[in-house]
Design an enzyme around this catalytic site. Structure first.
Site, mmCIF file in Angstrom:
data_model
loop_
_atom_site.group_PDB
_atom_site.id
_atom_site.type_symbol
_atom_site.label_atom_id
_atom_site.label_comp_id
_atom_site.label_asym_id
_atom_site.label_seq_id
_atom_site.Cartn_x
_atom_site.Cartn_y
_atom_site.Cartn_z
ATOM 1 N N GLY A 66 0.793 -1.220 0.000
ATOM 2 C CA GLY A 66 0.000 0.000 0.000
ATOM 3 C C GLY A 66 0.827 1.273 0.000
ATOM 4 O O GLY A 66 0.278 2.369 0.139
ATOM 5 N N VAL A 110 -6.009 11.529 7.713
ATOM 6 C CA VAL A 110 -4.697 11.887 7.183
ATOM 7 C C VAL A 110 -4.860 12.100 5.679
ATOM 8 O O VAL A 110 -5.498 11.285 5.009
ATOM 9 C CB VAL A 110 -3.666 10.770 7.447
ATOM 10 C CG1 VAL A 110 -2.320 11.132 6.825
ATOM 11 C CG2 VAL A 110 -3.516 10.522 8.940
ATOM 12 N N LEU A 111 -4.271 13.158 5.155
ATOM 13 C CA LEU A 111 -4.417 13.445 3.730
ATOM 14 C C LEU A 111 -3.501 12.535 2.925
ATOM 15 O O LEU A 111 -2.310 12.793 2.756
ATOM 16 C CB LEU A 111 -4.080 14.909 3.427
ATOM 17 C CG LEU A 111 -4.322 15.348 1.978
ATOM 18 C CD1 LEU A 111 -5.767 15.103 1.568
ATOM 19 C CD2 LEU A 111 -3.952 16.809 1.794
ATOM 20 N N LYS A 124 -15.156 -0.604 5.737
ATOM 21 C CA LYS A 124 -14.216 -0.662 6.856
ATOM 22 C C LYS A 124 -14.798 -1.449 8.032
ATOM 23 O O LYS A 124 -14.051 -2.097 8.786
ATOM 24 C CB LYS A 124 -13.840 0.747 7.307
ATOM 25 C CG LYS A 124 -12.964 1.499 6.316
ATOM 26 C CD LYS A 124 -11.571 0.882 6.194
ATOM 27 C CE LYS A 124 -10.644 1.775 5.380
ATOM 28 N NZ LYS A 124 -9.286 1.199 5.232
ATOM 29 N N ALA A 172 -5.599 8.104 -1.248
ATOM 30 C CA ALA A 172 -6.909 7.455 -1.144
ATOM 31 C C ALA A 172 -7.932 8.386 -0.504
ATOM 32 O O ALA A 172 -9.075 8.493 -0.957
ATOM 33 C CB ALA A 172 -6.795 6.162 -0.351
ATOM 34 N N ILE A 190 0.275 6.476 4.559
ATOM 35 C CA ILE A 190 0.371 5.889 5.888
ATOM 36 C C ILE A 190 1.361 4.733 5.867
ATOM 37 O O ILE A 190 2.150 4.553 6.801
ATOM 38 C CB ILE A 190 -1.020 5.422 6.364
ATOM 39 C CG1 ILE A 190 -1.892 6.641 6.703
ATOM 40 C CG2 ILE A 190 -0.905 4.502 7.567
ATOM 41 C CD1 ILE A 190 -3.325 6.305 7.036
ATOM 42 N N TYR A 222 -18.212 9.930 4.404
ATOM 43 C CA TYR A 222 -17.418 8.700 4.323
ATOM 44 C C TYR A 222 -18.164 7.633 3.515
ATOM 45 O O TYR A 222 -17.550 6.743 2.930
ATOM 46 C CB TYR A 222 -17.067 8.191 5.727
ATOM 47 C CG TYR A 222 -15.871 7.280 5.746
ATOM 48 C CD1 TYR A 222 -14.661 7.669 5.181
ATOM 49 C CD2 TYR A 222 -15.943 6.017 6.333
ATOM 50 C CE1 TYR A 222 -13.557 6.834 5.193
ATOM 51 C CE2 TYR A 222 -14.843 5.174 6.360
ATOM 52 C CZ TYR A 222 -13.655 5.596 5.789
ATOM 53 O OH TYR A 222 -12.562 4.759 5.802
#
Length: 252
Positions: free
Chosen positions: A11, A189-190, A160, A193, A18, A153
Site C-alpha cells: 500500500g 490523514v491526507l 471498513k 486514497a 500511511i 465517508y
C-alpha cells in the site's frame, strides 16, 4: 543474537502514504522489508522510497492479480524462508460510489471496494500463513467511520466495518498458530486514497479542533503504533482495533 524481523509492506504509494510512515518506523526498528507497488504507473513514485528504506524485495502487486500474489509470496519464501509481519494499507472505491450516497451505491462499486479494501487482507493472510510457521502478525488500516457515521465517508464506512470484523475472525482462526491480526484506526490523514472523499479538508480540520490533544495525527505517529503492534512487544494483542486519533473517538 535476535534475528531481524522480515515483513511485507502493501500500500505504499508515495511519501505521504500511511504505509510509508509505518515502513520508516519498522525500518528504524531494524526490520528487513519487502515493498510492493500497485502498477507500472505507480512504480516510479514508489521505487525511490523503497530505495530509501533499503527494501530487500521490490515487486509489483495488484491485489486482484492472483499471479502477482503467487509470484510475490514465492519470492518471499525463497529469499527469506519465513515472514514475520504483513502491513496491509490499501483502500479503494470507484469515485462515483465513494462520493454519492451509500443507498445509491452500485453493486459493482460496492463489490470492488470490498474486494480491494477488505478481502485482499484475507488473501494476504492465506498466503502468509505457511510462511509464519513460527508465528507472525498482520496489521491493517481502518477508520472511525467503520463504527460511527461520518459525513461524506459513505460507502467506505460499511467496507471498513467489514474489514474490522475480518480482523476479529482472522485473529480467531490464526491465533492457534501464533499469528496475530490487528487494525489501526488513525484519525484523518491526507493520503491519495483519502483525497477522493468529498470535503476531506474540512473533516481533518474538525478532527484537529475536536481532539483532546488538539492536533492531527501524522503518518510518523501512526508508524510508531504500527511498529509496536507488529513487534514482539505486542505478542499478547490480537483481534483489536487501536485508535490513533489524538482522542477524537473517545468523545463519541
Amino acid at each position: 543474537m535476535t534475528r531481524p524481523l522480515c515483513g511485507l509492506i502493501v500500500g505504499l504509494a508515495n511519501n505521504e502514504s500511511i504505509a510509508f510512515g509505518c515502513a520508516k518506523a519498522l525500518k528504524a526498528m531494524g526490520a528487513q522489508l519487502a515493498v510492493t507497488y500497485q502498477s507500472d504507473k505507480a512504480k516510479p513514485h514508489v521505487a525511490p522510497l523503497a530505495s530509501d528504506l533499503e527494501a530487500d524485495i521490490f515487486l509489483p502487486l495488484d491485489v486482484r492479480d492472483e499471479g502477482q500474489m503467487q509470484a510475490l509470496f514465492q519470492t518471499l519464501g525463497s529469499r527469506w524462508g519465513r515472514l514475520d509481519f504483513v502491513l496491509h494499507s490499501i483502500a479503494f472505491a470507484p469515485k462515483a460510489d465513494l462520493q454519492g450516497r451509500f443507498v445509491d451505491s452500485s453493486a459493482a462499486g460496492f463489490t470492488t471496494a470490498m474486494d480491494i479494501s477488505c478481502h485482499s487482507l484475507v488473501r494476504l493472510a492465506r498466503y502468509s500463513e505457511p510462511l509464519m510457521a513460527e508465528g507472525g502478525a498482520l496489521l491493517t488500516m481502518s477508520y472511525y467511520g467503520a463504527q460511527k457515521v461520518i459525513a461524506n465517508y459513505n460507502l467506505m464506512g460499511p467496507v471498513k466495518a467489514a474489514l474490522e470484523a475480518s480482523v476479529r475472525y482472522l485473529a480467531a482462526e490464526l491465533g492457534p498458530k501464533n499469528i496475530r491480526v490487528n487494525a489501526l484506526s488513525p484519525g484523518p490523514v491526507l493520503t491519495r486514497a483519502a483525497s477522493g472523499l468529498a470535503h476531506f479538508d474540512q473533516l481533518m480540520a474538525q478532527a484537529a479542533a475536536k481532539a483532546p490533544l488538539h492536533q492531527r495525527v501524522s503518518i510518523d505517529q501512526i508508524g510508531e503504533a504500527a511498529a509496536f503492534l507488529l513487534s514482539d512487544k505486542a505478542r499478547h494483542i490480537t483481534g483489536q482495533v487501536l485508535m490513533v486519533d489524538n482522542g477524537v473517538s473517545a468523545l463519541g
